[in-house]
Every structure is written in C-alpha cells, then in structure tokens.
Design an enzyme around this catalytic site. Structure first.
Site, PDB file in Angstrom:
ATOM      1  N   ASN A   6       0.864  -1.182   0.000  1.00  0.00           N
ATOM      2  CA  ASN A   6       0.000   0.000   0.000  1.00  0.00           C
ATOM      3  C   ASN A   6       0.898   1.228   0.000  1.00  0.00           C
ATOM      4  OD1 ASN A   6      -1.780   2.065   0.502  1.00  0.00           O
ATOM      5  ND2 ASN A   6      -2.373   1.366   2.544  1.00  0.00           N
ATOM      6  N   LYS A   8       0.007   4.260  -0.153  1.00  0.00           N
ATOM      7  CA  LYS A   8      -0.654   5.417   0.478  1.00  0.00           C
ATOM      8  C   LYS A   8      -0.482   6.655  -0.414  1.00  0.00           C
ATOM      9  CE  LYS A   8      -0.102   3.111   4.870  1.00  0.00           C
ATOM     10  NZ  LYS A   8      -0.006   3.184   6.311  1.00  0.00           N
ATOM     11  N   HIS A  76      -9.482   1.070   4.853  1.00  0.00           N
ATOM     12  CA  HIS A  76      -8.213   1.218   5.568  1.00  0.00           C
ATOM     13  C   HIS A  76      -8.424   2.133   6.772  1.00  0.00           C
ATOM     14  CE1 HIS A  76      -4.092   2.353   6.463  1.00  0.00           C
ATOM     15  NE2 HIS A  76      -3.748   1.252   5.828  1.00  0.00           N
ATOM     16  N   GLU A  78      -6.791   4.496   7.884  1.00  0.00           N
ATOM     17  CA  GLU A  78      -6.593   5.928   7.612  1.00  0.00           C
ATOM     18  C   GLU A  78      -7.834   6.531   6.969  1.00  0.00           C
ATOM     19  OE1 GLU A  78      -2.894   5.383   5.573  1.00  0.00           O
ATOM     20  OE2 GLU A  78      -1.952   4.828   7.479  1.00  0.00           O
ATOM     21  N   GLU A 142      -5.183  -5.019  10.477  1.00  0.00           N
ATOM     22  CA  GLU A 142      -4.176  -3.988  10.683  1.00  0.00           C
ATOM     23  C   GLU A 142      -4.457  -3.280  12.004  1.00  0.00           C
ATOM     24  OE1 GLU A 142      -2.283  -2.777   6.689  1.00  0.00           O
ATOM     25  OE2 GLU A 142      -4.009  -1.504   7.009  1.00  0.00           O
ATOM     26  N   GLY A 148       2.636   2.359  10.808  1.00  0.00           N
ATOM     27  CA  GLY A 148       3.544   3.485  10.665  1.00  0.00           C
ATOM     28  C   GLY A 148       4.239   3.879  11.952  1.00  0.00           C
ATOM     29  N   SER A 178       3.598  -2.159  10.155  1.00  0.00           N
ATOM     30  CA  SER A 178       5.053  -2.175  10.327  1.00  0.00           C
ATOM     31  C   SER A 178       5.684  -3.509   9.948  1.00  0.00           C
ATOM     32  CB  SER A 178       5.431  -1.789  11.765  1.00  0.00           C
ATOM     33  OG  SER A 178       4.999  -0.471  12.041  1.00  0.00           O
TER      34      SER A 178
HETATM   35  P1  13P Z   1       3.138   0.401   7.670  1.00  0.00           P
HETATM   36  O1  13P Z   1       3.685  -0.893   7.101  1.00  0.00           O
HETATM   37  O2  13P Z   1       3.855   1.622   7.165  1.00  0.00           O
HETATM   38  O3  13P Z   1       3.023   0.332   9.153  1.00  0.00           O
HETATM   39  O4  13P Z   1       1.649   0.543   7.099  1.00  0.00           O
HETATM   40  C1  13P Z   1       0.772  -0.524   7.217  1.00  0.00           C
HETATM   41  C2  13P Z   1      -0.447  -0.217   6.439  1.00  0.00           C
HETATM   42  O5  13P Z   1      -1.220   0.637   6.805  1.00  0.00           O
HETATM   43  C3  13P Z   1      -0.662  -0.953   5.181  1.00  0.00           C
HETATM   44  O6  13P Z   1      -1.929  -0.722   4.679  1.00  0.00           O
END
Ligand code: 13P
Length: 220
Positions: A6, A8, A76, A78, A142, A148, A178
């Site tokens: 992803n 982002k 997601h 976010e 997740e 992150g 992560s």
């Molecule tokens: P990170 O691997 O940067 O923690 O992000 C995970 C994520 O949100 C994947 O969709």
C-alpha cells in the site's frame, strides 16, 4: 500467500523495478496506469459504491476496471480515521466493488485504546458484521497502533486475531502494521496469517522484494 504493497499518498517506486514480482501494488490513483502497464497486479486504495455520479473526489469500480485495475483496498484505518469511513460505507464499497468484478482487500483492526480496554474482539466483530464471504474478498488485520509506528503485533498476537477473524468470516487474512524484511518471517509463518499488507516497506524496492522472497520461502 499474498503480499500487497500500500503506497498510500506516496509516489512510490518505479513500477518497472517490480516487474515479475508475485505481489499486489496499491499506488495512488495517478500511478495506477503505470503499474498496470508494467504488468503488476494493481489495486486502488479506495472505490465508491456508485458506478458514476456527483461524488467529487471519488472513483468507481467500472472506472478502475477500464484502466485494467484488478481490485481495491476498502476501509483502511486511515480512511476510517481521517475521512469519515464507517462500517456502513465499507460494506457499500465492498459489495459494489465485488459485484462489479473487482477483488477487495477489506481492512479491519483496533486502536491502541480499544486494545487496552480489552475491546479488540468487539471491534473486530463489529467491523466484520457488515461483510459477507466472497471468493474475491480478502481481509487485512491492521491493528491501528502498529501502522507506521514501528510497533508490530507479535506473531502470537497476529495469530490470535487472525484465528478470531476467521471464526467470524471465512476469508484469507493478511497482516498489516510495520511489516519489514526482518519481522516478516515470524508473522508469515503463523498458520492463520495468509500474507501481508505492507505500507512503508513497500516504498523501497529492495525491502518489498525481500518480504516477497520471505513469503515465497515460507509457502514452498
Ligand atoms: P506500515 O507498514 O507503514 O506500518 O503501514 C501498514 C499499512 O497501513 C498498510 O496498509
């Protein structure tokens, strides 16, 4: 085993550097075509439930299919945290995308406050209650506190959550939060961890390839 990156709201690597990799990439909308043209299995990061209409800033399943996109992330954390995504809109997006012929990775997971209040299972139960099994539906667990932050669920925590999720809905479950080359093996070795949804480490070609190689090794 499914490994998905992803990107982002990052431009991400040159798609040609990933050519031939057995993985999914979910770039920002402006890079979808480049990824499709490079032969990558390409997912959007979001998809609306209507085919078209006055929905500024949204994109529809038929539009993604026209580009050669294979699937979409939905829900997601976010999106839930910053853009008002709810369980109801996650359900609408998921159903419409699957009906249109896209594959879906639907994301679930608890916040730190919810985990500390012992509410992880309640949250997962609520988030999953709006989804139904479908041959093209994959879930991603997740935990929000691991995204992150450099904090990762231990392999045991991931396994417990995945087993619980599968007891509620029959679908492959990816772990996200992560995931890095140095922790991927432990997570992916768990019996109910069917792959990884990788954020930050998917922006670095070598890291993403290393995670894919770990997955291939564990599968074989
Ligand atoms: P990170 O691997 O940067 O923690 O992000 C995970 C994520 O949100 C994947 O969709």
């Amino acid at each position: 085993m499914i490994i998905a990156g992803n990107w982002k709201m990052f431009r991400g690597p040159d798609p040609h550097a990933l050519a031939g990799l057995d993985a999914i990439v979910a770039p920002p909308f402006t890079r979808l075509r480049d990824c499709v043209d490079a032969g990558l299995t390409t997912y959007a990061q979001n998809v609306h439930w209507e085919a078209d209409g006055a929905y500024t800033g949204e994109i529809s399943a038929p539009m993604l299919l026209e580009l050669g996109v294979t699937g979409s992330l939905v829900g997601h954390s976010e999106r839930r945290l910053y853009f008002g995504e709810t369980d109801e809109t996650v359900a609408l997006r998921t159903r419409a995308a699957l009906d249109a012929g896209l594959r879906v990775i639907a994301c679930v997971g608890e916040t730190l406050a919810e985990r500390e209040a012992n509410e992880t299972e309640d949250v997962l139960r609520r988030q999953l209650s709006v989804l139904e099994p479908h041959p093209h539906l994959v879930l991603a667990y997740e935990p929000v506190w691991a995204i992150g932050t450099g904090l990762t669920a231990t392999p045991e925590m991931a396994q417990d959550a995945h087993a619980f999720i599968k007891s509620l809905l029959d679908a492959p479950v990816l772990y996200g939060g992560s995931v890095k080359p140095d922790n991927a093996a432990g997570l992916l070795a768990q019996p109910d961890v069917d792959g990884a949804l990788v954020g930050g480490a998917s922006l670095d070609v070598d890291s993403f390839k290393a995670i894919c190689q770990t997955a291939a090794r564990i599968r074989s």
